[in-house]
Motif scaffolding. Structure first.
Motif, short mmCIF file in Angstrom:
data_model
loop_
_atom_site.label_atom_id
_atom_site.label_comp_id
_atom_site.label_asym_id
_atom_site.label_seq_id
_atom_site.Cartn_x
_atom_site.Cartn_y
_atom_site.Cartn_z
N LEU A 27 1.67 3.31 -2.34
CA LEU A 27 1.10 4.42 -3.10
C LEU A 27 -0.36 4.63 -2.72
O LEU A 27 -1.15 5.18 -3.48
CB LEU A 27 1.24 4.15 -4.61
CG LEU A 27 2.69 4.07 -5.09
CD1 LEU A 27 2.75 3.70 -6.56
CD2 LEU A 27 3.42 5.38 -4.83
N ALA A 28 -0.71 4.21 -1.53
CA ALA A 28 -2.05 4.41 -0.97
C ALA A 28 -1.88 4.83 0.49
O ALA A 28 -1.32 5.89 0.76
CB ALA A 28 -2.88 3.13 -1.11
N ARG A 42 -0.29 -0.32 -6.37
CA ARG A 42 0.11 0.58 -5.28
C ARG A 42 1.29 0.03 -4.46
O ARG A 42 1.66 0.58 -3.45
CB ARG A 42 -1.09 0.89 -4.39
CG ARG A 42 -2.04 1.89 -5.05
CD ARG A 42 -3.38 1.99 -4.41
NE ARG A 42 -4.30 0.91 -4.74
CZ ARG A 42 -4.86 0.70 -5.94
NH1 ARG A 42 -4.57 1.49 -6.93
NH2 ARG A 42 -5.70 -0.29 -6.15
N ASP A 79 0.81 -1.22 0.00
CA ASP A 79 0.00 0.00 0.00
C ASP A 79 0.84 1.27 0.00
O ASP A 79 0.41 2.32 0.43
CB ASP A 79 -0.99 0.00 1.17
CG ASP A 79 -0.34 0.32 2.50
OD1 ASP A 79 0.89 0.14 2.64
OD2 ASP A 79 -1.07 0.76 3.41
#
Length: 190
Positions: free
Chosen positions: A129-130, A160, A127
């Motif tokens: 890129l989240a 992500r 995660d």
């Protein structure tokens, strides 16, 4: 160089982290393993905790630091020149970004930073890129934190997800010891 090498629960990355640990030892560094509670105690489809403990002990020649109380003296005793966290999970980055010290790995980092010595993070999280993006940004802005270059490991199936290029760990450590971030930080092909 005296290197602490903390491993946190990105179990799928353990084989690459162990290869990186072996490389540091082969380069003549004195490496001490540090295992988070999950890394040091959980059996997964990637291997058993017993096998991991045996392997890091074999590579480094010393048993791992594996408790908060054993990690606390790292800073006061100036045990390491640099502390590596590889793999560094999104959970561990969140705790570091928010000053939470409730695991062996986070205590090792907190204690090590007491002496204003470098911490090198080799992220591995699905995660990044989240939910973890904010924490990566926070740590990129903090003194004494340095990142192993990272990139998308499976952009089509896990858009992500990011992981670090552990083959660049020795160069990242060298830059961190000079107080600078290795560049480029965004790796190309993974």
């Amino acid at each position: 160089m005296r290197i602490g090498f903390a491993m946190t629960g990105s179990f799928c990355t353990f084989s690459k982290a162990l290869d990186a640990m072996e490389r540091l030892v082969s380069l003549g560094h004195n490496v001490t393993p540090v295992l988070s509670e999950h890394a040091g105690a959980m059996d997964t489809r990637f291997g058993t905790a017993k096998t991991l403990r045996e392997r890091v002990t074999e590579i480094c020649g010393v048993s791992p630091i594996d408790s908060i109380t054993a990690a606390e003296p790292i800073g006061p005793k100036a045990m390491f020149d640099v502390l590596v966290v590889a793999p560094c999970t999104g959970n561990t980055m969140a705790k570091l970004a928010h000053g939470i010290t409730d695991t062996t790995a986070t205590m090792a980092v907190k204690s090590h930073l007491r002496g204003e010595r470098p911490v090198v993070l080799a992220l591995s999280t699905n995660d990044a890129l989240a939910g973890s993006a904010e924490n990566i940004g926070r740590l990129l802005n903090r003194r004494h934190y340095f990142f192993v270059p990272f990139g998308q490991d499976a952009p089509e199936s896990k858009p992500r997800s990011l992981t670090s290029k552990l083959d660049l760990l020795p160069q990242t450590i060298a830059c961190a010891m000079e107080g600078r971030q290795i560049q480029p930080i965004l790796a190309g092909d993974m």
